[in-house]
Design a protein around this motif. Sequence first.
Motif, PDB file in Angstrom:
ATOM      1  N   GLY A   8      31.230  49.700  38.806  1.00 33.65           N
ATOM      2  CA  GLY A   8      32.718  49.807  38.824  1.00 33.65           C
ATOM      3  C   GLY A   8      33.324  49.604  37.605  1.00 33.65           C
ATOM      4  O   GLY A   8      32.620  49.215  36.506  1.00 33.65           O
ATOM      5  N   PRO A   9      34.683  49.974  37.588  1.00 34.85           N
ATOM      6  CA  PRO A   9      35.496  50.020  36.262  1.00 34.85           C
ATOM      7  C   PRO A   9      35.505  48.652  35.486  1.00 34.85           C
ATOM      8  O   PRO A   9      35.521  48.673  34.351  1.00 34.85           O
ATOM      9  N   GLU A  10      35.563  47.472  36.355  1.00 30.81           N
ATOM     10  CA  GLU A  10      35.442  46.274  35.753  1.00 30.81           C
ATOM     11  C   GLU A  10      34.305  45.871  34.947  1.00 30.81           C
ATOM     12  O   GLU A  10      33.951  45.276  34.015  1.00 30.81           O
ATOM     13  N   ALA A  11      33.114  46.511  35.290  1.00 28.96           N
ATOM     14  CA  ALA A  11      31.674  46.234  34.544  1.00 28.96           C
ATOM     15  C   ALA A  11      31.769  47.002  33.571  1.00 28.96           C
ATOM     16  O   ALA A  11      31.194  46.482  32.377  1.00 28.96           O
ATOM     17  N   ILE A  12      32.439  48.342  33.255  1.00 28.22           N
ATOM     18  CA  ILE A  12      32.567  49.013  31.977  1.00 28.22           C
ATOM     19  C   ILE A  12      33.430  48.178  31.189  1.00 28.22           C
ATOM     20  O   ILE A  12      33.042  48.061  29.730  1.00 28.22           O
ATOM     21  N   ALA A  13      34.413  47.473  31.538  1.00 26.44           N
ATOM     22  CA  ALA A  13      35.192  46.664  30.720  1.00 26.44           C
ATOM     23  C   ALA A  13      34.413  45.426  30.199  1.00 26.44           C
ATOM     24  O   ALA A  13      34.432  44.967  29.175  1.00 26.44           O
ATOM     25  N   GLY A  14      33.633  44.812  31.270  1.00 31.00           N
ATOM     26  CA  GLY A  14      32.825  43.582  30.707  1.00 31.00           C
ATOM     27  C   GLY A  14      31.678  44.166  29.545  1.00 31.00           C
ATOM     28  O   GLY A  14      31.523  43.362  28.827  1.00 31.00           O
ATOM     29  N   LEU A  30      31.941  34.726  24.490  1.00 33.07           N
ATOM     30  CA  LEU A  30      32.580  35.715  24.996  1.00 33.07           C
ATOM     31  C   LEU A  30      34.126  35.647  25.421  1.00 33.07           C
ATOM     32  O   LEU A  30      34.768  36.778  25.443  1.00 33.07           O
ATOM     33  N   ARG A  31      34.558  34.570  25.560  1.00 32.27           N
ATOM     34  CA  ARG A  31      36.029  34.502  25.832  1.00 32.27           C
ATOM     35  C   ARG A  31      36.398  34.731  24.096  1.00 32.27           C
ATOM     36  O   ARG A  31      37.765  35.511  24.518  1.00 32.27           O
ATOM     37  N   PHE A  32      36.253  34.505  23.351  1.00 31.82           N
ATOM     38  CA  PHE A  32      36.634  34.401  22.040  1.00 31.82           C
ATOM     39  C   PHE A  32      36.436  36.177  21.850  1.00 31.82           C
ATOM     40  O   PHE A  32      37.348  36.542  21.089  1.00 31.82           O
ATOM     41  N   PHE A  33      35.592  36.657  22.444  1.00 39.08           N
ATOM     42  CA  PHE A  33      35.265  38.141  22.303  1.00 39.08           C
ATOM     43  C   PHE A  33      36.420  39.115  22.974  1.00 39.08           C
ATOM     44  O   PHE A  33      36.630  40.232  22.950  1.00 39.08           O
ATOM     45  N   GLY A  34      37.089  38.308  23.918  1.00 37.81           N
ATOM     46  CA  GLY A  34      38.348  39.068  24.584  1.00 37.81           C
ATOM     47  C   GLY A  34      37.756  38.968  26.151  1.00 37.81           C
ATOM     48  O   GLY A  34      38.538  39.733  27.016  1.00 37.81           O
ATOM     49  N   ALA A  35      36.784  38.133  26.649  1.00 37.93           N
ATOM     50  CA  ALA A  35      36.561  38.405  28.087  1.00 37.93           C
ATOM     51  C   ALA A  35      37.631  37.511  28.749  1.00 37.93           C
ATOM     52  O   ALA A  35      38.114  36.574  28.403  1.00 37.93           O
ATOM     53  N   SER A  36      37.991  38.271  30.158  1.00 35.92           N
ATOM     54  CA  SER A  36      38.934  37.530  31.001  1.00 35.92           C
ATOM     55  C   SER A  36      37.976  37.059  32.262  1.00 35.92           C
ATOM     56  O   SER A  36      36.931  37.169  32.064  1.00 35.92           O
ATOM     57  N   ASP A  37      38.760  36.494  33.064  1.00 32.70           N
ATOM     58  CA  ASP A  37      38.114  36.101  34.356  1.00 32.70           C
ATOM     59  C   ASP A  37      37.552  36.929  34.972  1.00 32.70           C
ATOM     60  O   ASP A  37      36.362  36.924  35.807  1.00 32.70           O
ATOM     61  N   VAL A  38      38.008  38.256  34.979  1.00 25.84           N
ATOM     62  CA  VAL A  38      37.140  39.475  35.745  1.00 25.84           C
ATOM     63  C   VAL A  38      36.045  39.760  34.996  1.00 25.84           C
ATOM     64  O   VAL A  38      35.214  40.076  35.583  1.00 25.84           O
ATOM     65  N   THR A  39      36.314  39.951  33.672  1.00 28.15           N
ATOM     66  CA  THR A  39      35.026  40.577  32.952  1.00 28.15           C
ATOM     67  C   THR A  39      33.952  39.839  32.509  1.00 28.15           C
ATOM     68  O   THR A  39      32.908  40.025  32.194  1.00 28.15           O
TER      69      THR A  39
END
Length: 447
Positions: A49-55, A123-132
Amino acid sequence: MDNKQAALELGQKPVGQLLWQYALPAIVAMTASSLYNIIDRAMIGQVVGPEAIAGLGITFPFMNLSGAFGAAVGVGASTCISVKLGQKDYQTAEHLLGNTVTLNLIIGLAFMVVCLIFLDPILRFFGASDVTLPYAREFMTVILLGNMITHMYFGMNAVLRAAGKPRHAMYSVLFTVGMNILLVIAFVWWFRWGIKGAALATVTSQTLALCWQMWVFSNPKELLHLKRGIYRLKTDLVRNIISIGISPFLMNVTSCVIVIFMNNQFVHYGGDMAVGAYSIANSVVMVFFMFVIGITQGMQPIVGYNYGAEKFDRMLRCLWLAIACATSILLVGWALSMLFPWQIARIFTTDAKLLDMAARGIKLDMLVFFVVGSQAVITNFFQCIGKVKISIFLSLSRQLILLLPMAYVFPFWWGLDGVWYSMPASDFGSFAMTIPLLMWYMRKFKS
């Protein structure tokens, strides 16, 4: 062919033939690697899915950071080996090989342990959200567990090229890519292991290729081969490796910093889908830039050997040929991206929102892409001849000196488009800085 003769021909064969001989295997290998990256991301985007691409896009800084340490050892050692072969100092070249193995093991293990302990905060510092975050964590856990293998695999491949075995280096990458593609199809599409399956495919294929590389270097008939007495770290050799490897190290660290910053900018101005679009555009850029990397890898042993042998006319001829080839290839990539951005983005996703954002991002990202090749070749040239300060400056100019402030300021005026505009602006700016510097050095060199 006798292994010593294979090294000596670096100073004897016509430069054009040598560049073709050394660059073609590297280009084939890098192109195959790009093909794998495309298939990998397309499989994740279409199946997961697209969320995985963002992750997956969130993990790019991690990959760059890991690559930075690998480049510091692999590129530094291979350049030193090329120069020593040019000077016919074969004993030192063998000790450089052994020190490469030891350094890769130490650095790979240390990087793995530290990053696994602090994985979520990083990962949070790298820009990860709760979704990614779950996708990025799942992927990077597997990649980090195989980090020592990855470091060793890339380091040994660089040494293979420096030792006069460009085809062996190509075979290693082609095997890795082919096995990777088969395993990704099996793990992601057939077994439905998700993004973790893609990471498992990467580590498994690199492990198998590394076994073959070590088998090649264990042959006592090779000019450079693994044997007792070469693994103990020597201060002077480590210093030489790191002093040359510091340029690609800083370039990769800078890429890491930039991707972290860009991910956060895209999240702020466009949300998770903008990060996904950036991931897709980055993948497209790397498809064509891999050709340039192949050319720079091909020129490295030629320039290093002839610099060590003081055959400066051959060294400069190789530089000009490499610049011409890199520019021609990126002109093709630029034309395709300007004409077919939507069709290219469609390979990665069917999500309408992500598709539109990625197509626009591809066009903006590659607006002046054709000037990047010469900048990369010239930076690598200064690295090959040991001009570390110049190489470091050119490595940092494109991203840290220009892109970072532009990516911060431009969105104040143009919003999300401003983040995209910063990339072609920095590309052209670094090109404008590189050419005069090369001309100045050429005049100084000739005098």
